[in-house]
Enzyme design. Structure first.
Site, PDB file in Angstrom:
ATOM      1  N   ARG A  59      79.234  98.644 -34.081  1.00  0.00           N
ATOM      2  CA  ARG A  59      78.351  99.723 -34.514  1.00  0.00           C
ATOM      3  C   ARG A  59      76.870  99.362 -34.469  1.00  0.00           C
ATOM      4  O   ARG A  59      76.138  99.957 -34.051  1.00  0.00           O
ATOM      5  CB  ARG A  59      78.840  99.893 -36.024  1.00  0.00           C
ATOM      6  CG  ARG A  59      79.737 100.497 -36.356  1.00  0.00           C
ATOM      7  CD  ARG A  59      80.464 100.446 -37.375  1.00  0.00           C
ATOM      8  NE  ARG A  59      81.393  99.134 -37.237  1.00  0.00           N
ATOM      9  CZ  ARG A  59      82.450  99.071 -36.443  1.00  0.00           C
ATOM     10  NH1 ARG A  59      83.179 100.326 -36.258  1.00  0.00           N
ATOM     11  NH2 ARG A  59      83.181  97.937 -36.326  1.00  0.00           N
ATOM     12  N   THR A  60      76.689  98.046 -34.703  1.00  0.00           N
ATOM     13  CA  THR A  60      75.315  97.635 -35.079  1.00  0.00           C
ATOM     14  C   THR A  60      74.390  97.886 -33.484  1.00  0.00           C
ATOM     15  O   THR A  60      73.439  98.544 -33.696  1.00  0.00           O
ATOM     16  CB  THR A  60      75.013  96.422 -35.556  1.00  0.00           C
ATOM     17  OG1 THR A  60      75.646  96.251 -36.771  1.00  0.00           O
ATOM     18  CG2 THR A  60      73.423  96.024 -35.809  1.00  0.00           C
ATOM     19  N   LYS A  88      73.222  79.043 -19.489  1.00  0.00           N
ATOM     20  CA  LYS A  88      72.514  77.995 -18.747  1.00  0.00           C
ATOM     21  C   LYS A  88      71.834  77.063 -19.589  1.00  0.00           C
ATOM     22  O   LYS A  88      71.233  76.121 -18.973  1.00  0.00           O
ATOM     23  CB  LYS A  88      71.510  78.618 -17.612  1.00  0.00           C
ATOM     24  CG  LYS A  88      72.328  79.382 -16.632  1.00  0.00           C
ATOM     25  CD  LYS A  88      71.289  80.229 -15.781  1.00  0.00           C
ATOM     26  CE  LYS A  88      71.743  80.849 -14.482  1.00  0.00           C
ATOM     27  NZ  LYS A  88      70.776  81.892 -13.923  1.00  0.00           N
ATOM     28  N   ARG A 109      71.145  89.565 -33.091  1.00  0.00           N
ATOM     29  CA  ARG A 109      72.330  89.186 -33.652  1.00  0.00           C
ATOM     30  C   ARG A 109      72.763  87.940 -33.048  1.00  0.00           C
ATOM     31  O   ARG A 109      72.962  87.617 -31.995  1.00  0.00           O
ATOM     32  CB  ARG A 109      73.529  90.154 -33.601  1.00  0.00           C
ATOM     33  CG  ARG A 109      74.769  89.647 -34.201  1.00  0.00           C
ATOM     34  CD  ARG A 109      75.936  90.719 -34.317  1.00  0.00           C
ATOM     35  NE  ARG A 109      75.685  91.600 -35.263  1.00  0.00           N
ATOM     36  CZ  ARG A 109      76.449  92.285 -35.795  1.00  0.00           C
ATOM     37  NH1 ARG A 109      77.955  92.400 -35.302  1.00  0.00           N
ATOM     38  NH2 ARG A 109      76.264  93.293 -36.704  1.00  0.00           N
ATOM     39  N   HIS A 137      72.077  90.910 -43.101  1.00  0.00           N
ATOM     40  CA  HIS A 137      72.264  92.221 -42.425  1.00  0.00           C
ATOM     41  C   HIS A 137      71.417  93.249 -43.043  1.00  0.00           C
ATOM     42  O   HIS A 137      72.032  94.103 -43.413  1.00  0.00           O
ATOM     43  CB  HIS A 137      73.800  92.249 -42.311  1.00  0.00           C
ATOM     44  CG  HIS A 137      74.284  93.096 -41.162  1.00  0.00           C
ATOM     45  ND1 HIS A 137      73.073  93.879 -40.507  1.00  0.00           N
ATOM     46  CD2 HIS A 137      75.361  93.633 -40.418  1.00  0.00           C
ATOM     47  CE1 HIS A 137      73.778  94.644 -39.617  1.00  0.00           C
ATOM     48  NE2 HIS A 137      75.131  94.257 -39.515  1.00  0.00           N
TER      49      HIS A 137
HETATM   50  C1  NCD Z   1      79.531  93.751 -40.269  1.00  0.00           C
HETATM   51  C2  NCD Z   1      78.810  92.464 -39.605  1.00  0.00           C
HETATM   52  O1  NCD Z   1      78.991  92.245 -38.703  1.00  0.00           O
HETATM   53  O2  NCD Z   1      78.477  91.644 -40.599  1.00  0.00           O
HETATM   54  N1  NCD Z   1      79.932  94.689 -39.378  1.00  0.00           N
HETATM   55  C3  NCD Z   1      78.753  95.408 -39.130  1.00  0.00           C
HETATM   56  O3  NCD Z   1      77.756  95.148 -38.790  1.00  0.00           O
HETATM   57  N2  NCD Z   1      78.963  96.905 -39.382  1.00  0.00           N
HETATM   58  C4  NCD Z   1      80.815  93.417 -41.183  1.00  0.00           C
HETATM   59  C5  NCD Z   1      81.738  92.486 -40.562  1.00  0.00           C
HETATM   60  O4  NCD Z   1      81.755  92.184 -39.540  1.00  0.00           O
HETATM   61  O5  NCD Z   1      82.846  92.780 -41.332  1.00  0.00           O
END
Ligand code: NCD
Length: 310
Positions: A59-60, A88, A109, A137
């Site tokens: 999703r993100t 590397k 991320r 997040h």
């Molecule tokens: C979450 C995350 O990656 O922190 N997912 C997201 O970004 N919607 C939640 C999760 O992984 O459980």
């Protein structure tokens, strides 16, 4: 709006860097993005978003990429750190100082806490935290707030429960900080070993009423929002510890029997088994609406940070 807000060129690292006025401002801009998300726009034509994802994501990353494209911009990046130069031995600072030559804004991320902050210290262009280890997040918290606002018409005055892995779940850390800026009653429901991180708890307790519980039963009849999370298996140092709490909560129709008629159930997704599929077609379920709302909130953030909207 009578509030002085300045977003152009800003990083989005922690939700704690934002005031309630600024959050409300973002949510209002997001509302104006909804029609643009449907018909498209050229607002960010010529701008490039880079996504550097050192951890799995559906999703993100796709939501940021969709948001950028709906605004007429384009995207580059990697979702598989294994195939990038990281393999590397390149460090994050060098990666960021390279990619900033290609892009106007970067979403990172990373499995390590503090990674997004570090990236922001090195980058000359804005950095957005797309998840920093178990820490935060922030853009997920914004889309969660937007969803609550849209579905309930308000945030203030609500009774909200966060359920599941409050220790390793980064979405609930950002969301709890954000809630503490509003006037809500918060219930934290988790197994003993997955209680909310101390630093988060201490900060939010100074501002709002917080009640910790291990069971949902008593609070189900009184809450307005039930925010369910996945037990973050990948963050447990010891698999035996995970085995003890696996499947701790399972929201199904029986759980929801005593719930208010207008309760909404949210989840950042991905879900494993903490919400039964039978809940999906009830009026409670709003977790797939959250996905759409993620696009419009991220459109708003990109437009603000890149100065296309004031
Ligand atoms: C979450 C995350 O990656 O922190 N997912 C997201 O970004 N919607 C939640 C999760 O992984 O459980």
């Amino acid at each position: 709006m009578g509030v002085s807000v300045e977003f152009e060129g800003r990083d989005i690292i922690s939700i704690k860097d934002f005031s309630r006025e600024e959050i409300n401002y973002i949510l209002n801009i997001a509302k104006t993005m909804d029609p643009l998300a449907k018909r498209g726009s050229e607002m960010l034509k010529g701008k490039i978003l880079a996504t550097l994802f050192f951890e799995p994501s559906t999703r993100t990353r796709l939501s940021f990429e969709t948001a950028m494209q709906k605004l007429g911009g384009s995207t580059i990046g990697f979702a598989e750190a294994e195939i990038a130069s990281i393999k590397k031995g390149e460090n994050l600072a060098d990666t960021v100082r390279t990619v900033e030559n290609y892009a106007d804004v970067i979403v990172v991320r990373h499995p390590l806490e503090g990674a997004a902050r570090l990236a922001a210290e090195f980058a000359k262009i804005p950095i957005i935290n797309g998840g920093s280890g178990a820490e935060e997040h922030p853009t997920q918290a914004l889309l969660d707030l937007y969803t609550i606002m849209k579905e309930k018409g308000k945030i203030n005055g609500l009774k909200i429960a966060l359920v599941g892995d409050l220790r390793y779940g980064r979405t609930v850390h950002s969301l709890a900080y954000a809630f503490s800026l509003f006037n809500i009653e918060l219930y934290l429901v988790s197994p003993e070993s997955l209680k909310m991180r101390k630093e988060v708890l201490q900060t939010i307790k100074e501002k709002i009423t917080v009640t910790e519980k291990t069971s949902l039963e008593e609070i189900i009849p009184i809450i307005d929002v039930l925010y369910v999370t996945r037990i973050q298996k990948e963050r447990f140092p010891d698999p035996a510890e995970y085995a003890k709490v696996k499947g701790s909560y399972k929201i199904d129709l029986t759980t929801l029997k005593e719930a208010k008629k207008d309760l909404i159930v949210l989840h950042p997704l991905p879900r494993v088994d903490e919400i039964a599929a039978e809940v999906d077609n009830t009026p409670y379920a709003r977790y797939f609406q959250q996905v759409w709302n993620g696009i419009v909130v991220r459109m708003a953030l990109l437009a603000l940070i890149l100065g296309a909207v004031k």
